[in-house]
Design a protein around this motif. Structure first.
Motif, mmCIF file in Angstrom:
data_model
loop_
_atom_site.group_PDB
_atom_site.id
_atom_site.type_symbol
_atom_site.label_atom_id
_atom_site.label_comp_id
_atom_site.label_asym_id
_atom_site.label_seq_id
_atom_site.Cartn_x
_atom_site.Cartn_y
_atom_site.Cartn_z
ATOM 1 N N TYR B 613 0.853 -1.203 0.000
ATOM 2 C CA TYR B 613 0.000 0.000 0.000
ATOM 3 C C TYR B 613 0.887 1.251 0.000
ATOM 4 O O TYR B 613 0.637 2.221 -0.724
ATOM 5 C CB TYR B 613 -0.899 0.039 1.249
ATOM 6 N N ALA B 614 1.942 1.218 0.836
ATOM 7 C CA ALA B 614 2.819 2.386 0.956
ATOM 8 C C ALA B 614 3.489 2.707 -0.377
ATOM 9 O O ALA B 614 3.625 3.872 -0.762
ATOM 10 C CB ALA B 614 3.865 2.143 2.041
ATOM 11 N N ARG B 615 3.886 1.651 -1.106
ATOM 12 C CA ARG B 615 4.503 1.863 -2.418
ATOM 13 C C ARG B 615 3.523 2.518 -3.390
ATOM 14 O O ARG B 615 3.887 3.379 -4.188
ATOM 15 C CB ARG B 615 4.926 0.519 -3.023
ATOM 16 N N ALA B 616 2.265 2.092 -3.332
ATOM 17 C CA ALA B 616 1.242 2.679 -4.212
ATOM 18 C C ALA B 616 0.971 4.133 -3.803
ATOM 19 O O ALA B 616 0.776 5.002 -4.653
ATOM 20 C CB ALA B 616 -0.041 1.851 -4.155
ATOM 21 N N ASP B 617 0.992 4.395 -2.465
ATOM 22 C CA ASP B 617 0.799 5.771 -1.972
ATOM 23 C C ASP B 617 1.870 6.705 -2.528
ATOM 24 O O ASP B 617 1.604 7.858 -2.858
ATOM 25 C CB ASP B 617 0.900 5.802 -0.438
ATOM 26 N N GLU B 618 3.094 6.184 -2.623
ATOM 27 C CA GLU B 618 4.212 7.023 -3.063
ATOM 28 C C GLU B 618 4.044 7.551 -4.483
ATOM 29 O O GLU B 618 4.588 8.598 -4.834
ATOM 30 C CB GLU B 618 5.527 6.229 -2.988
ATOM 31 N N VAL B 619 3.358 6.810 -5.321
ATOM 32 C CA VAL B 619 3.112 7.310 -6.676
ATOM 33 C C VAL B 619 1.664 7.785 -6.832
ATOM 34 O O VAL B 619 1.190 8.019 -7.940
ATOM 35 C CB VAL B 619 3.470 6.272 -7.766
ATOM 36 N N GLY B 620 0.973 7.931 -5.672
ATOM 37 C CA GLY B 620 -0.331 8.579 -5.685
ATOM 38 C C GLY B 620 -1.480 7.780 -6.261
ATOM 39 O O GLY B 620 -2.453 8.355 -6.745
ATOM 40 N N VAL B 621 -1.405 6.446 -6.199
ATOM 41 C CA VAL B 621 -2.527 5.624 -6.681
ATOM 42 C C VAL B 621 -3.706 5.818 -5.715
ATOM 43 O O VAL B 621 -3.578 5.515 -4.534
ATOM 44 C CB VAL B 621 -2.139 4.129 -6.734
ATOM 45 N N PRO B 622 -4.838 6.338 -6.189
ATOM 46 C CA PRO B 622 -5.906 6.695 -5.235
ATOM 47 C C PRO B 622 -6.649 5.508 -4.630
ATOM 48 O O PRO B 622 -7.192 5.627 -3.529
ATOM 49 C CB PRO B 622 -6.849 7.582 -6.044
ATOM 50 N N PHE B 623 -6.677 4.370 -5.338
ATOM 51 C CA PHE B 623 -7.440 3.228 -4.842
ATOM 52 C C PHE B 623 -6.629 1.940 -4.943
ATOM 53 O O PHE B 623 -5.813 1.791 -5.841
ATOM 54 C CB PHE B 623 -8.760 3.081 -5.627
ATOM 55 N N ALA B 624 -6.863 1.033 -3.975
ATOM 56 C CA ALA B 624 -6.193 -0.260 -4.032
ATOM 57 C C ALA B 624 -7.209 -1.356 -3.730
ATOM 58 O O ALA B 624 -7.954 -1.284 -2.746
ATOM 59 C CB ALA B 624 -5.048 -0.317 -3.027
ATOM 60 N N VAL B 625 -7.239 -2.352 -4.605
ATOM 61 C CA VAL B 625 -8.127 -3.501 -4.432
ATOM 62 C C VAL B 625 -7.296 -4.669 -3.931
ATOM 63 O O VAL B 625 -6.226 -4.944 -4.480
ATOM 64 C CB VAL B 625 -8.775 -3.873 -5.785
ATOM 65 N N THR B 626 -7.750 -5.336 -2.881
ATOM 66 C CA THR B 626 -7.011 -6.487 -2.382
ATOM 67 C C THR B 626 -7.839 -7.762 -2.494
ATOM 68 O O THR B 626 -9.006 -7.804 -2.088
ATOM 69 C CB THR B 626 -6.569 -6.250 -0.927
ATOM 70 N N VAL B 627 -7.211 -8.762 -3.080
ATOM 71 C CA VAL B 627 -7.827 -10.082 -3.226
ATOM 72 C C VAL B 627 -7.355 -10.933 -2.056
ATOM 73 O O VAL B 627 -6.145 -11.073 -1.837
ATOM 74 C CB VAL B 627 -7.398 -10.721 -4.566
ATOM 75 N N ASP B 628 -8.304 -11.458 -1.251
ATOM 76 C CA ASP B 628 -7.902 -12.247 -0.086
ATOM 77 C C ASP B 628 -8.621 -13.596 -0.083
ATOM 78 O O ASP B 628 -9.232 -13.979 -1.086
ATOM 79 C CB ASP B 628 -8.151 -11.454 1.210
ATOM 80 N N PHE B 629 -8.566 -14.299 1.050
ATOM 81 C CA PHE B 629 -9.155 -15.646 1.079
ATOM 82 C C PHE B 629 -10.670 -15.608 0.926
ATOM 83 O O PHE B 629 -11.258 -16.481 0.292
ATOM 84 C CB PHE B 629 -8.717 -16.380 2.356
ATOM 85 N N ASP B 630 -11.296 -14.538 1.479
ATOM 86 C CA ASP B 630 -12.745 -14.405 1.316
ATOM 87 C C ASP B 630 -13.131 -14.262 -0.158
ATOM 88 O O ASP B 630 -14.200 -14.716 -0.576
ATOM 89 C CB ASP B 630 -13.263 -13.190 2.089
ATOM 90 N N THR B 631 -12.248 -13.609 -0.935
ATOM 91 C CA THR B 631 -12.534 -13.423 -2.364
ATOM 92 C C THR B 631 -12.768 -14.770 -3.037
ATOM 93 O O THR B 631 -13.692 -14.935 -3.844
ATOM 94 C CB THR B 631 -11.354 -12.724 -3.067
ATOM 95 N N LEU B 632 -11.903 -15.734 -2.676
ATOM 96 C CA LEU B 632 -12.011 -17.056 -3.299
ATOM 97 C C LEU B 632 -13.319 -17.733 -2.900
ATOM 98 O O LEU B 632 -13.886 -18.512 -3.659
ATOM 99 C CB LEU B 632 -10.813 -17.916 -2.910
#
Lengths: 684, 684
Positions: B613-632
């Motif tokens: 998340y921090a890496r995405a914040d550094e280049v200003g990505v406004p949204f992050a989607v996370t795929v986890d075990f519930d997704t499956l």
């Protein structure tokens, strides 16, 4: 939507069929002659063979006529086209009121919007879809960079001067022209002789100055003054300037955008988390000080390029997405066919690679993607072909090069280069700056490699090289990582006691070595570069020609059949007559369209509706909404499609969504005429 | 979404309140002193006045502290910011491995995408919305054009050299710097003296060479070698080159895009069906050979500009859409306030025009539109102000100029110029090329005008001017169209028998004239030009500073709070842990996002989720989607908003539509947290 499918084949397929028919005719002719000679033949047999020969000839004639009628290069009306381009301000000569400058053109409003749409489509098709690393580097480039890349020494064309007037000419173009004239003046020249001239012509830009001088003399080329031309000599095509106030730092305007990406390779690799392969991209200006620019927009001194540098392991030029394009058919004009049959082949990308015609998957992948891009922006697919560079045309380091050529009224013109440049570019910049331009391949299994283990005599090294001793040691250590690289040094030191490495004289007293085996978990390599390079100005110009037609062959009714996605303006809005009430509805619809970022053309002029439709056709507006008296009563409007001129009736509140969906490819005109009633309207 | 509204005022309003409080404190202090002196005062009265004074002081102190804490120029961490810009490859020095070139920078992938988004927003905000005629003219410009515009003679900065080393410096910057140092070294300098120095500083770039030499000597400026500088002299800032192979045709790289539009004026007016007023626009490169570039991206030698030339009747500079912006408040720093109070005023655009602070509606309209554009792309409104040019700063022909200045760590920097250039540009090109650069105003009622009716003595004219006689006649006829223009010629001919017109000597023998009255239905005029000129590189850099912050003041947690519409990447997609099953869902979501042209960042690395998340914040990505075990299990994913770090849970099939609507402003995060459940997730 606009292309009507004929039952007859077109383009290269048509040519193939004609060629095949001609072969059958020759064969059948020979058969008839044999039958007639042979005494055993009966009359019926002969009559039937003659009948078949006639049938074949008739069919061939039909196809030839069809080819002639459907060949836009034969029906293209340059006068009308050029007049339209200038009058609607697509492209105008730069600085016209001050007398203009050869080879410089400005894009006016419709071409400027078209170019922005093409660039946008390019960015989506290539950069976005494949997560390429796009950069914007400067045009101003210091001399050292272009000296390193080879441009200062070799980015030249051969030039000759008229010894009387001093006027300059491109020597290879003179040769090409004189051969064209010769062939045109002698239509009955025997095939063999004609082909000999064509082979000279095709190699014109690969001749040395002496060879060119000889050819120009052979063909009797004379300068406009009537004297023979002076000797040809290389003229550097880069614009030179001086950077900074001191006047001591030479700079050039870049001749290509690629160098900016190469010198940034290490940062780009970092930005890609050291992962290979990856591609960098750049869209921007390039400059070439052409000797004698002509051919309108096709040979200019300042132009927009879009270049991709795909960095790849030289030992593995496969492409992960190759299978997605393997079945795509391309028209290929291989090197052997250019010097031999003179004919193109239409084969799939997969076949082109498996037969070795195209050198590798990555190169072929990009050729297919380029073809798809051209189709996406509305280029006529039957006027596209890929021509392979002759061995004499390619740079010494290149593995394989294919130009996408687009046919226009100027003939087949190179618009996109696809080159496998091997590791040349990274190599030269790495060497010149002593910067390792390498990527790392992590091995699944550790591997044993032969290396040289060095031991330096630091004192001897220090005495010989002083401050440079570390550099010398580093250079030798780099070679030592692979015994095969170090072996020549070892041999030379053992036999001669000395050798030269990177300009340093190394003597035997400076080091000892042993050959050893080492287990490595990764391998460092200098990536190869596959480079698709797009000339956006040429693409833009070709698209204008491909989209141009005259409705019913009427010079007064020119149409530009731009696809909705790239059209400069998406929709026209017109009142059937000018009243405050109608104008208010026009403004309301236009505002709604603009609000969805759809460029809109409002035409409230008093010209007839037909005249106003024709004006919108001239700049390729794909849709026109007309507000009429019924609109004021029931809120419905007509929507006209440019190429079919068919109109449908729909609620004015549907207009924005419908046009937006047309432009974004979510809804088609074929669907629209089913969903909404088609109305009969006379275009007066 | 991200800016939290504090109850306290900010920016200019805060400064105004502090200023007003200080004035009250001075007044109240005087009141207390008077009370204490006066024998009639009672103790209660004094105590209450002292209490009020204390209250005022405390309030002022609170505001001052708040100002300090909320002033980004005080909390801005340059070291961390610069390191981030380089590490994430926003902006890197050009040709770095070859040693670089001062004043040249490359945009790396995130800045390149940000710039494309800013340019796209600019095109929609200005060109599309107002149907401006956008062009793309060449950078290469022949000398005659820039000689005509005045750039060859006057596009200069004053330069001095170190007499020992030959190093070059910009003379006005040296003076500004020495005054800065003087003021900093003497914090207790009396106000009057300080202001005297500041007035010298503010005029530094308007001094003549002799004046600058005098000032540099007065302030004791010394070159790095210790010697006094050599005399200052003008250095032309244009890059010079040679166009064509003959080497005889001088060209320059354009210093601005405007000239290309001016020389195309007649074609543009035609393209606009002769309708006035209208605007032309251009986005492209400009070049200035800066003497000593510094301040990072703010003073560079090659830069992207976006310029608008709005052509308008000089007698009517109203703007049809003025009412739409009349109530917009701007922070204005007028010429009188710069030389007087040193304070800005916050007033509406309507008020600025009605009080005469801004010269006319069209100029003020564009200032308001510029302010709206800056807000649209995410600039901090409290760090924007419009500064009027001092009379000494303006070109002699200009009516009024206002620079939009953006505050960054380099201070207040000019990023957009708004100039009323009168008819200067069209006039000079028209005269130099003998091309009428005029528009036509159709009169509602015919009007009577006084003209001169000329009768030429063709023989006398022919003898005197030969081939030029037609030009001379045309020049005189043009003057004769308005008696007021012709009268000086008539007077001179009558009194002296001769006069000079456009370089031609006219004598009385050549013509006779009569003063007459004529009914006209239209009037020809040379349009005035209102020019908003955007420095896109400076805007890009300022936006990077305005969007940069450190989460919880942690140097390891830098964030770029780009608005979704301009963010280089719109969404990150991450698997909580790397398995084939999860990766397949990640790829599926990413492909769907890309398919809607949303630039997507896939991060399957093994780093912790928090780190990713921090890496995405550094280049200003406004949204992050996370795929986890519930997704499956149930197909749902989390969606995290960058600035709040709040996460919601939604079906994976909703992701593309939700992110698309965020980016296109059709759905907000505030709405999302109502529609979807908020989940608590620890960012490790």
């Amino acid at each position: 939507m606009s292309s009507s499918n004929s039952a007859l084949p077109s383009g290269a397929a048509l040519q193939d069929e004609i060629d095949s028919l001609n072969a059958q005719i020759t064969k059948q002719g020979a058969h008839v002659r044999t039958l007639k000679k042979e005494s055993s033949s009966n009359a019926d047999e002969i009559a039937s063979a003659v009948e078949e020969l006639k049938r074949l000839k008739l069919h061939a004639e039909t196809l030839r006529k069809h080819q002639e009628a459907s060949d836009p290069s034969k029906t293209f009306n340059r006068k009308v086209f050029d007049e339209l381009i200038l009058r609607k301000m697509f492209i105008v000569p730069s600085f016209e009121i001050h007398g203009g400058v050869k080879g410089l053109f400005d894009l006016g409003p419709p071409a400027c919007a078209l170019k922005a749409a093409i660039v946008d489509a390019w960015r989506k098709h290539f950069v976005l879809t494949e997560s390429m690393l796009e950069m914007e580097c400067t045009c101003l480039t210091p001399e050292v960079v272009l000296k390193t890349s080879g441009h200062v020494d070799r980015f030249t064309d051969l030039m000759v001067k008229d010894p009387v007037s001093g006027e300059c000419f491109r020597a290879d173009k003179l040769l090409e022209d004189v051969i064209d004239e010769l062939l045109e003046a002698n239509p009955d020249m025997p095939t063999e002789e004609r082909e000999r001239h064509l082979r000279v012509q095709i190699q014109a830009d690969a001749f040395s100055p002496a060879e060119l001088d000889e050819q120009l003399a052979l063909y009797g080329c004379k300068a406009p003054s009537g004297e023979p031309y002076g000797p040809s000599f290389p003229f550097n095509l880069m614009f030179k300037t001086s950077i900074g106030p001191e006047g001591t730092s030479v700079g050039y305007l870049r001749p290509e955008t690629a160098q900016g990406l190469f010198v940034n390779f290490r940062r780009l690799l970092d930005a890609n988390s050291q992962k290979m392969p990856f591609a960098a991209a750049q869209i921007g200006l390039g400059f070439r000080n052409e000797i004698a620019p002509r051919s309108g927009l096709l040979r200019v001194r300042e132009f927009c390029m879009a270049e991709i540098e795909h960095f790849v392991n030289p030992d593995d030029k496969s492409h992960p997405s190759f299978s997605s394009v393997a079945n795509k058919e391309l028209v290929l004009f291989g090197r052997d066919d250019q010097l031999g049959s003179g004919k193109t082949k239409t084969i799939t990308v997969g076949e082109a690679v498996s037969t070795g015609l195209v050198n590798n998957e990555t190169l072929a992948y990009f050729m297919a993607r380029t073809q798809l891009f051209m189709e996406r922006i509305g280029m006529d697919p039957s006027r596209l072909r890929f021509r392979q560079h002759l061995t004499t045309e390619m740079a010494h380091y290149a593995c394989d090069c294919w130009d996408l050529e687009i046919q226009s009224s100027y003939g087949w013109v190179e618009c996109v280069g696809h080159a496998d440049r091997a590791c040349y570019d990274l190599d030269v910049h790495g060497k010149a700056t002593k910067t390792p331009m390498v990527a790392t391949l992590k091995l699944d299994e550790p591997r044993e490699v032969e290396i040289a283990k060095l031991k330096f005599d630091r004192k001897a090294l220090g005495q010989a090289f002083k401050g440079d001793q570390r550099v010398v040691a580093r250079v030798l250590e780099a070679l030592a990582e692979n015994w095969a690289d170090f072996e020549p040094v070892a041999t030379a030191l053992e036999t001669d006691g000395k050798t030269t490495v990177d300009g340093f004289e190394i003597t035997k007293s400076m080091l000892t070595w042993t050959k050893e085996t080492k287990k490595v978990h990764e391998i460092k390599f200098t990536p190869s570069v596959i480079e698709p390079s797009f000339g956006m100005g040429r693409i833009l110009y070709s698209l204008l020609e491909h989209c141009f037609y005259q409705r019913d062959a009427d010079e007064q009714r020119c149409v530009m059949k731009f696809k909705p996605a790239v059209a400069p303006q998406k929709c026209a809005v017109l009142p059937i007559s000018s009243s405050d009430e109608m104008n208010a509805v026009v403004d309301e619809i236009a505002a709604s369209l603009m609000d969805s970022d759809l460029a809109t053309r409002v035409d409230k002029s008093t010209a007839s509706l037909g005249r106003r439709y024709a004006r919108a056709d001239e700049v390729g507006v794909p849709f026109a909404v007309t507000v009429d008296f019924d609109t004021l009563a029931d809120g419905s409007v007509t929507l006209r499609e440019r190429d079919s001129t068919v109109q449908i009736r729909l609620p004015k509140t549907d207009v924005t969504k419908v046009v937006f969906d047309f432009v974004h490819g979510r809804f088609s005109w074929d669907e629209a005429v089913v969903k909404y009633p088609v109305v009969q309207v006379k275009e007066d």
